[in-house]
Write a protein that holds these residues in place. Sequence first.
Motif, PDB file in Angstrom:
ATOM      1  N   VAL A  59       0.738  -1.130  -0.089  1.00  0.00           N
ATOM      2  CA  VAL A  59      -0.070   0.236  -0.264  1.00  0.00           C
ATOM      3  C   VAL A  59       1.015   1.335   0.086  1.00  0.00           C
ATOM      4  CG1 VAL A  59      -1.730   1.333   1.235  1.00  0.00           C
ATOM      5  CG2 VAL A  59      -1.956  -1.126   1.219  1.00  0.00           C
TER       6      VAL A  59
ATOM      7  N   GLY B 168     -14.004 -10.834   8.908  1.00  0.00           N
ATOM      8  CA  GLY B 168     -12.785 -10.177   8.854  1.00  0.00           C
ATOM      9  C   GLY B 168     -12.733  -9.050   7.724  1.00  0.00           C
ATOM     10  N   MET B 169     -13.826  -9.372   6.696  1.00  0.00           N
ATOM     11  CA  MET B 169     -13.822  -8.446   5.624  1.00  0.00           C
ATOM     12  C   MET B 169     -14.924  -7.444   5.632  1.00  0.00           C
ATOM     13  SD  MET B 169     -12.963 -11.252   2.740  1.00  0.00           S
ATOM     14  CE  MET B 169     -11.688 -10.527   1.635  1.00  0.00           C
TER      15      MET B 169
ATOM     16  N   THR C 209       3.894  -1.043   5.270  1.00  0.00           N
ATOM     17  CA  THR C 209       2.684  -1.464   4.575  1.00  0.00           C
ATOM     18  C   THR C 209       2.873  -2.327   3.507  1.00  0.00           C
ATOM     19  OG1 THR C 209       2.809   0.803   3.365  1.00  0.00           O
ATOM     20  CG2 THR C 209       1.674   0.797   5.297  1.00  0.00           C
TER      21      THR C 209
ATOM     22  N   THR D  62     -10.710   2.226   3.128  1.00  0.00           N
ATOM     23  CA  THR D  62     -10.306   0.906   3.479  1.00  0.00           C
ATOM     24  C   THR D  62      -9.079   0.321   2.703  1.00  0.00           C
ATOM     25  OG1 THR D  62     -11.000  -1.157   3.666  1.00  0.00           O
ATOM     26  CG2 THR D  62     -12.182   0.011   2.218  1.00  0.00           C
ATOM     27  N   ALA D  63      -7.981  -0.161   3.284  1.00  0.00           N
ATOM     28  CA  ALA D  63      -6.994  -0.792   2.625  1.00  0.00           C
ATOM     29  C   ALA D  63      -6.786  -2.088   3.193  1.00  0.00           C
ATOM     30  CB  ALA D  63      -5.524   0.106   2.705  1.00  0.00           C
ATOM     31  N   TRP D  64      -6.562  -3.152   2.045  1.00  0.00           N
ATOM     32  CA  TRP D  64      -6.504  -4.545   2.443  1.00  0.00           C
ATOM     33  C   TRP D  64      -5.048  -4.986   1.910  1.00  0.00           C
ATOM     34  CZ3 TRP D  64      -9.652  -7.480   5.059  1.00  0.00           C
ATOM     35  CH2 TRP D  64      -9.669  -9.002   5.180  1.00  0.00           C
ATOM     36  N   LEU D  65      -4.339  -5.256   2.931  1.00  0.00           N
ATOM     37  CA  LEU D  65      -3.172  -5.674   2.578  1.00  0.00           C
ATOM     38  C   LEU D  65      -3.131  -7.357   2.355  1.00  0.00           C
ATOM     39  CD1 LEU D  65      -0.227  -4.502   2.222  1.00  0.00           C
ATOM     40  CD2 LEU D  65       0.242  -4.530   4.631  1.00  0.00           C
ATOM     41  N   GLU D  66      -2.488  -7.807   1.461  1.00  0.00           N
ATOM     42  CA  GLU D  66      -2.714  -9.134   0.926  1.00  0.00           C
ATOM     43  C   GLU D  66      -1.381  -9.671   0.195  1.00  0.00           C
ATOM     44  OE1 GLU D  66      -3.704 -12.000   1.942  1.00  0.00           O
ATOM     45  OE2 GLU D  66      -5.720 -11.593   1.832  1.00  0.00           O
TER      46      GLU D  66
ATOM     47  N   LYS E 124     -15.669  -4.361   6.608  1.00  0.00           N
ATOM     48  CA  LYS E 124     -15.366  -2.893   5.982  1.00  0.00           C
ATOM     49  C   LYS E 124     -15.357  -3.160   4.699  1.00  0.00           C
ATOM     50  CE  LYS E 124     -12.878   0.804   7.831  1.00  0.00           C
ATOM     51  NZ  LYS E 124     -11.242   1.410   8.493  1.00  0.00           N
ATOM     52  N   LEU E 125     -14.361  -3.901   3.971  1.00  0.00           N
ATOM     53  CA  LEU E 125     -14.217  -4.367   2.664  1.00  0.00           C
ATOM     54  C   LEU E 125     -15.596  -4.383   2.015  1.00  0.00           C
ATOM     55  CD1 LEU E 125     -11.660  -3.652   0.924  1.00  0.00           C
ATOM     56  CD2 LEU E 125     -11.344  -6.115   0.906  1.00  0.00           C
TER      57      LEU E 125
ATOM     58  N   GLU F 129      -6.996  -5.633   9.113  1.00  0.00           N
ATOM     59  CA  GLU F 129      -7.022  -4.313   8.248  1.00  0.00           C
ATOM     60  C   GLU F 129      -5.687  -3.579   8.537  1.00  0.00           C
ATOM     61  OE1 GLU F 129      -9.813  -2.555   6.425  1.00  0.00           O
ATOM     62  OE2 GLU F 129     -10.919  -4.539   6.953  1.00  0.00           O
ATOM     63  N   LEU F 130      -5.276  -2.672   7.400  1.00  0.00           N
ATOM     64  CA  LEU F 130      -4.043  -2.114   7.450  1.00  0.00           C
ATOM     65  C   LEU F 130      -3.663  -1.347   8.794  1.00  0.00           C
ATOM     66  CD1 LEU F 130      -1.454  -1.366   6.068  1.00  0.00           C
ATOM     67  CD2 LEU F 130      -2.489   0.780   5.343  1.00  0.00           C
TER      68      LEU F 130
END
Lengths: 868, 183
Positions: free
Chosen positions: A428, A470-471, A821, A438-442, A473-474, B3-4
């Motif tokens: 990110v 867990g998702m 990030t 919202t940011a999803w780090l994967e 927000k996304l 989440e980040l």
Amino acid sequence: MTMKIPDPSVLVTVTVNGRGLMLPKGKNLLQALLDVGHYVPHYCYQPALSVAGNCRLCLVEIEGRPKPEISCNMVVTDGLKIRTDSELIDDCRKGMMEFLLMNHPLDCPICDRGGECMLQRYSMEYGWGTARTVDARRRFVKPQFDPLIDIERNRCIMCTRCVRFCDEVGNDHVMGVFGHGSRNYIGTFGNGPVSNPFSGNVIDLCPVGCLTSKPFRFEARPWELRQTLTTPRHANGIVTAWTRGGRLLRVTPPARRRHGLYTIDEDTTRFISNEVRFGSLYTDNEDRLLEPLARGKDGKLVKSEWEPALDRAAEALKACKPGEACFIAGERSTNEEFYLLGRLARAVCHTPYIDWRGRFVSESAAQAAGVALSASDGDFDLLDKKAYQAMLIVAAGDLYESAPDISLRLREGARLKRTRLGLIDSRVNPWLGDLAETAWLEQPEKIAATLIALAEALEKGKDPANAPQGMEKLFKFVTAEHGLLVLGLDSAGGAIAPELVPAALRILRALGVGWHFLPVTAARNAKGGFVAGAQSDRVPTGRMIDPELRVKADEIYGSAIPADPSPAAPGLLEMAAQGKFKVLVLHRCDELVHHPRRELIEKAIAATPMVIAIDVFPSWITERAAIVFPGSMFMECDGSMTDIDGTLQRMSKGCRVPGNAQEEWRIIELLGLKLGDTRRSKRAHEIFADLARAWGRPDVTLDSITLKQPGPEAPQGTHNYFGVIKRPDFKLHSSERPELAIAANSNATSGRSDLLTLWWIQHSQGPDHLGSRSSQFDALRPRPRVELSTADAARLGLKNNDWVLLEGGSEQPSQVLVNPTLAEGVVYGAANVLGLRLADGAGLPHVNLMPADAPAAEILEQEATARR
Amino acid sequence: MPELNTTSALATNDLYMRHRADIDAIVARYPIRQSALMPILWLIQEEDGWISDEMMKQAAEICECTPAEVLESVSFYQMYHREPVGKYVLGICATLPCALKAADGLYAYLSEKLGITWAETTQDGLFTIQRRECLGACSEAPVMLVNQELETKLTREKIDRILEECRQGKRKPYFTGRNGYRA
């Protein structure tokens, strides 16, 4: 938080100087006045930046209020009565001008801004004309500043546009206002460089001569220059190129005519990256190809005339049976070049083997990119006023380094429209991340799975209860009714694209018709390759070549085209390496020069008896070719380019092609003529007309693309014509290539936990990139650097600035940067800076990090000096 | 995968490691980290007497802002020094009421006696003279700040006495130094 966007459709009456005007309610008053052509002088106000209100020049008198007020900090309300021409306002402006000029050195004769300076202009229109001050003027010592930006603090009027630009657009508070009172000054900490890839814009934003361009310094006066509205060859967007005597001197955002002179549009909302502004000056690089080269009997490449070189190339192509010649078009070709190459290959040489997707590391990646491009909506402009509620950016954060202009437009699109922003990525970038809701780090391998999990949940319904664990927000984010899904195609050479694209199409179907789709790649004219017929499986409408459409393709080319299927460029290179071709034509293949699979390309060139290269700069590829045709640079040829969002851009000729070089479209046509084709165009316009006819838009001509000069508020010059590739039926496209899903699974990585996944990009300022050939870029050359997540750095015992070797990737030592990030288990770096080498294109590469010795102090010192 | 969460690595930050408890307490007082900047700058100045570029960078890291933002604050306020100062900073009021009480004469006396002018430090590193705005004790004019202590109704004799006290180390120095007060 998102602000409420005023509804521009509600117009209210505002009385301006006794005359009634209908202005949009809730809009910034100054902007509303400027929009209807009522000019109010201003310095600090800039439509793309926040309101500062410190130049006090846009004062207006308001009925019912005791004192004049600044219009930039006021909104249009019903019944507002203002005056901008009263004696009081005149007096205020005069006073403000005198105040702003109090400490000004009045050194216009030696100031680079002279002729396009707002201070000069307003002095003439609103100022006193003479100075009354007798005291000594405040003086600052001139510091060393940015390698590309010159600072002269004495001329500064403290409008803080540059500070706000770095803050809001660059998202890095690198510039600041220091000191206080009358000794206020702008600058950077320790007078260091303005360290973001868009820093050059502060030069245009500066209304006075404080920040000027170092490369352009003392080169010319603006009135001596000729302006050409054009598009760069190596990046998206529209620019004005300023030339004198056929030499390109500077590149700026679109300029507009004002007071009889073209001036840089300081109210622009279209910023450009340094890659375009300074990188376009690669035209000054003297190390270029100017003569056709042909390999002599002794095996040496020697200068040749056009006729014998063309004859030899044509002879070789003529000797080929159908399917023995292969054409690879570089991603920076114009639409016209793509069209002509497609025609030359298919209709003249009767070979199905033509493709533009050389940048991708594997066949499946290139195919996936093609599918994604076919599924995109080609009918919107990112900076358009059209609003969508949400923007989900998947695996495209690294465009910040690989294609800053696309990245800038994505972020500006979200920022100016105040759209909610969501990210799913392995790294990110704070530049996007700070704006994101919202940011999803994967990890790269798992991004597709994340999308599929979301899609599965969405298919059950948009009820929040359906959100995967867990998702939440996304999930809530993607339930927006209208949105834009942006999908990055070329991270790690597209290694994850085969999984990502079907997943994206699936989620898109689940998201519903309100969502648009925009696949992005750093390939300059990717969309052009797709719509102009240089993609192996597409005719020049962007449609699949199938039996039905072949008839149409025959019509377009005027002769039958071969029916055999063709692989994409990586597959073509594999075939070439196996010795399947007699002739290989490489048209401006910059991306192959710094490709990490160099071994494959070397093999392909070695195994083909005749390699014909068309290029501008000598490279290891041209050195190995049998025949080299010298092409033209930026500003030396006409044509059109297609931006990644489907915007058609006109590329205009402003300089003569030097030496014995030729415009590329002419070279391709000459080659065609030798092969018995009858096509002979006088201008690129004729080729474009054929293309436009194929697109079903014969009314569009090359000149009509940018005939309209950009206006003050919403720059025009951008038209979308691709009615043909509107949102297709996704069912058709996902069933088109069922093998994609299988390829995706076979690419899944086995659990090699000791190794790190290499997530790489091609840095736009790295060596051998077209823009980085500019000598102006020496100061900005990126250093070999790899990024590691905090957890991995702790596990491996590495810290910032440690030197490491990428075992299994590159032989060059690079420095570590710990990035909090970045997904765990991932190492991030630029392939062309690190000198990355990949043995094959299967999946994501894995590397082992080994501690390395720092390079010798002298080498580092040399590098540092070069950067200064 | 959560989440980040952005965390900054302060483990290599000297300033933070040296004053961890103090800085944590300061940061805890505010809703955002950047608000803790001014007290942290005071912390630096109490220790070093001035704020170096390196310290600004470290403060920026702690406050999660850019060094430019720290420099904006440091250069805005007179009370932060960007150059090393003497052990005793003599801040003479240069505002009107003190001027009416001949503060300029006192400055001239001090300046001559120490051989330095505004914003300079004596060679022995003991004294720095600073120009100050109103110190809010106009009824007691002329006034001067000696480090953090206010000295009122100044005369030449009183100044001599103060300088002597400083030279003998009877007053608290302006800064503590990295290893506590230095004799």
